[in-house]
Design a protein around this motif. Sequence first.
Motif, mmCIF file in Angstrom:
data_model
loop_
_atom_site.group_PDB
_atom_site.id
_atom_site.type_symbol
_atom_site.label_atom_id
_atom_site.label_comp_id
_atom_site.label_asym_id
_atom_site.label_seq_id
_atom_site.Cartn_x
_atom_site.Cartn_y
_atom_site.Cartn_z
ATOM 1 N N LYS A 277 -1.140 -12.687 1.646
ATOM 2 C CA LYS A 277 -2.088 -11.897 0.865
ATOM 3 C C LYS A 277 -2.800 -10.937 1.809
ATOM 4 C CE LYS A 277 -5.774 -15.363 1.303
ATOM 5 N NZ LYS A 277 -6.692 -16.260 0.578
ATOM 6 N N ASN A 290 -6.529 -2.608 -5.685
ATOM 7 C CA ASN A 290 -5.811 -2.909 -6.914
ATOM 8 C C ASN A 290 -5.982 -4.383 -7.266
ATOM 9 O OD1 ASN A 290 -4.104 -4.324 -5.224
ATOM 10 N ND2 ASN A 290 -2.268 -3.134 -5.684
ATOM 11 N N GLU A 291 -5.279 -4.822 -8.303
ATOM 12 C CA GLU A 291 -5.450 -6.193 -8.778
ATOM 13 C C GLU A 291 -4.992 -7.228 -7.771
ATOM 14 O OE1 GLU A 291 -1.491 -4.583 -9.907
ATOM 15 O OE2 GLU A 291 -3.580 -3.890 -10.123
ATOM 16 N N ARG A 292 -4.170 -6.854 -6.801
ATOM 17 C CA ARG A 292 -3.701 -7.788 -5.778
ATOM 18 C C ARG A 292 -4.535 -7.732 -4.508
ATOM 19 N NH1 ARG A 292 2.942 -7.470 -5.976
ATOM 20 N NH2 ARG A 292 3.185 -8.048 -8.172
ATOM 21 N N GLY A 293 -5.597 -6.959 -4.526
ATOM 22 C CA GLY A 293 -6.471 -6.881 -3.365
ATOM 23 C C GLY A 293 -6.019 -5.909 -2.306
ATOM 24 N N ARG A 294 -5.032 -5.057 -2.623
ATOM 25 C CA ARG A 294 -4.560 -4.054 -1.667
ATOM 26 C C ARG A 294 -5.218 -2.714 -1.944
ATOM 27 N NH1 ARG A 294 1.729 -4.148 -2.370
ATOM 28 N NH2 ARG A 294 1.763 -3.016 -0.398
ATOM 29 N N ARG A 296 -5.752 1.002 -2.880
ATOM 30 C CA ARG A 296 -5.044 2.005 -3.682
ATOM 31 C C ARG A 296 -4.833 3.257 -2.837
ATOM 32 N NH1 ARG A 296 -4.959 0.805 -9.095
ATOM 33 N NH2 ARG A 296 -6.400 -0.811 -9.804
#
Length: 454
Positions: A277, A290-294, A296
């Motif tokens: 992660k 973003n929703e995965r914590g990366r 944008r």
Amino acid sequence: MTEPARILVVGGGYVGMYTALRLQRQLRAELRAGTAEIVVVTPEPYMTYQPFLPEAAAGSISPRHVVVPLRRVLDRCRIVIGEVCSVDHAKRTATLATLATAEEGTGAVDLTYDELVLAPGSVSRTLPVPGLPDHGIGFKTVEEAIGLRNHVIEQMDIASSTRDPAIRDAALTFVFVGGGYAGVEALAELEDMARYTARYYHNLKPEDLRWVLVEAADRILPEVGAEMGRYAIRELRARNIDVRLETRLESCEDRVAVLSDGTRLPTRTVVWTAGVKPAPVLAETDLPLNERGRLRCTSRLAVEGVDHAWAAGDAAAVPDVTAKEPGRECAPNAQHAVRQAKVLAENITASLRGQPLKEYAHAYAGSVASLGLHKGVAHVYGRKLKGYPAWLMHRAYHLSRVPTFNRKARVLAEWTLSGLFKREIVSLGSLEHPRAEFELAAAPPPDHGDKPSS
């Protein structure tokens, strides 16, 4: 005099090192004139070439040749060993904790910047599995790889010397969770190494060792395609490796691995490689995630909607402009990271000089994976290879990608020597606790109570 334009690079991994390396070449004149400065903040003074970790664990490559010293490679950059705790991009300020701040007791310090490159990489993605924090072993750093090698040989020593069948069986059972590159390559290389090592034990045979691969999906190595994934399973099972698909680790408390299919495996070794992660520091910034914590990002590797902030690699959600389906993102792997770093450095240089920026575009070339010595699978540019040719391609590709000619030459020399001589089978577990013997010697003698009076 005006302050130099400071480029802050957070992270010294693939993206961090390659971006800084290219920046110091492209901004040579500015660095010499003092109008630009590159600062790299990284927890470790080296970059780890992670595809070589399985071979380092198996003893095919020396651990020091799996890492690249940043101070030698980035000789025109300022290297700060520490961690970025948070970023306030609105104020162009990063908060750092270094070894010196810990010694001084003054707390974290602030560092201002003009351009920010976020490349902190990723960390192991763990799940709330009971017993995992106490008994699990990761496989993401060179320390973990060498520690796992020492641990496996130590378990063989325990099994060889114990008279308790339960302890022997638990010591010789090795459970790997995760069927991606890290899990499959680590298991395959270590099984190869342990099978070879067993010949030097008078009471151990290779078939006494039990290796179990646990994967929640219905296949392993998805990057090499379904056909090559099925071949990899057949190859592993032919070596008596127990591959469990569509199975999860439910618990590993009390040194018992409990699987979702009801199997209970007494074991002293649970290796967790079930994904990664983004680094936690991303959540401590004021930049869009973003929703995965990366982060944008745009196709030009700039953080979306923000000026003077850039990202690539595991930390960045970069649009894949070569994909046929809209909305696809570049996979967070080394193949993209190295190429993104090149474009990223060029775009930062162009931004500083007021020139137009480039888009990052790279069609995925394919993947290669090792299944142990002289065995592998590959799916590259539509061509499928297996066995020795795939293993040879795996070595050739990664030898070409490991940074610096110095490292290439050393790795090639070690491969050559390992082909001529026998494997090393020594466990150096004391390296993990180098002061243990001295502490024992320096400890006061035990108090056995008052001596009887004469």
